[in-house]
Design an enzyme around this catalytic site. Structure first.
Site, PDB file in Angstrom:
ATOM      1  CD  GLU A 126       1.443  -1.097  -9.101  1.00 53.24           C
ATOM      2  OE1 GLU A 126       2.084  -0.070  -9.402  1.00 53.24           O
ATOM      3  OE2 GLU A 126       0.806  -1.213  -8.040  1.00 53.24           O
ATOM      4  CG  ASP A 231       5.455 -13.126   6.879  1.00 49.44           C
ATOM      5  OD1 ASP A 231       6.338 -13.253   7.760  1.00 49.44           O
ATOM      6  OD2 ASP A 231       5.365 -13.890   5.902  1.00 49.44           O
TER       7      ASP A 231
END
Length: 327
Positions: A126, A231
């Site tokens: 997306e 992360d």
């Protein structure tokens, strides 16, 4: 701009780079067939587009190239890597899909992973039009905590595939013991890399002493495996055009929720972020004593990736804990 296409399933497997191993798992996205241009082919078939109006380069980080494909069915974000097979993007898609499925914080929805005919791989996802900021800090904290509460695993600590933290392999073999998992698959792996790359026996031996003696930091805690982005630094945090927080480029696994703050030294979290987070998931006993332990993993990884500039930070944390624990 979002898209209206959906995710579909496959059980195909890919060759994987040396040092990365896989646990078989059913995948919530498809693998492109080899063709002249599998990216264009998917967009014009499964992506429900009849024409591609423009292809524009966009920022994709230092490892991959990235483009926005504008079509009459919406826009798609495409990352490519001409050197690495699809297992890296497959792991990214599995992480994005797991976070997306919690229906909490916004992430780019993955659609397709595949091989390029000329070598390398790609991922289609997306396209999200980013806003001017990295999102409202209290909203970011609340939604991240909601993701941690919603994303649970009955398998324990780990993930269905191994992925990467930066370009470093991240070992995700399942474990029922968080202290063992974090000690062996996170700190222990990074310490061994430092020994192998730099011959750094001092940080290796002191780090292993810490690993063997860190259990008291977790006494009287019940730790549930929760889905982590893995992360979370400033480069992986943004907002959409409406100001809603967006997180991307994950290194997902199921772990202790406090480990999510391991990159806080370069994430820019404000006090309002933590206040909102701890309203959803209350701060646990001993949190302040464990905080630096979770920073250590990422300092060690930066040492292994970028060199000696990060060694002193990692060594300082190790020495402080050895003194605290009388180890």
């Amino acid at each position: 701009m979002g898209t209206t296409v959906g995710i579909f399933s496959t059980s195909s497997f890919f060759p994987i780079p040396p040092r990365l191993r896989r646990v078989p798992v059913r995948r919530p996205f498809a693998v492109a067939a080899m063709g002249e241009d599998p990216i264009r082919e998917w967009i014009l078939t499964e992506g429900n587009a009849t024409k591609i109006t423009r292809i524009s380069p966009v920022g994709g980080g230092c490892i991959n190239s990235a483009s926005c494909y504008d079509t009459d069915a919406g826009s798609f974000f495409v990352k490519t890597n001409r050197r690495i097979g699809p297992s890296m993007f497959e792991a990214e898609a599995l992480g994005l899909g797991a976070m997306f499925d919690t229906q909490t914080i916004r992430v780019p929805r993955p659609f397709k992973v595949g091989s390029l005919p000329t070598g390398g791989s790609f991922i289609i996802m997306e396209f999200i039009e980013f806003g001017a900021s990295r999102g409202n800090q209290p909203v970011l904290g609340r939604k991240l905590a909601e993701m941690h509460k919603a994303g649970k695993s009955e398998k324990g600590f780990g993930f269905d595939v191994e992925n990467t933290i930066g370009s470093t392999p991240q070992i995700n073999d399942w474990s029922s013991d968080w202290v063992q998992f974090y000690g062996e698959r996170r700190l222990g792996y990074q310490l061994k890399l430092a020994l192998d790359q730099y011959g750094d026996r001092t940080i290796y031996e002191k780090g292993q002493r810490l690993v063997k003696n860190m259990a008291p930091l977790f006494e009287n805690l019940v730790i549930e495996p929760c889905l982590l982005h893995g992360d979370l630094w400033s480069g992986n945090i943004s907002s959409d055009k409406n100001g809603e927080p967006v997180i991307l480029d994950p290194a997902c696994y199921y772990g202790h929720n406090e480990a999510e703050f391991g990159m806080s030294w370069c994430a820019g979290f404000a006090s309002a972020f933590y206040d909102a987070y701890f309203q959803v998931i209350p701060k646990q006993q001993g949190y302040e004593k464990r905080r630096e332990l979770y920073l250590l993993y990422h300092y060690l990884n930066h040492y292994n990736l970028f060199g000696s500039g990060y060694r002193s930070s990692a060594m300082s944390i190790i020495d402080d804990y050895l003194r605290m624990l009388n180890a």
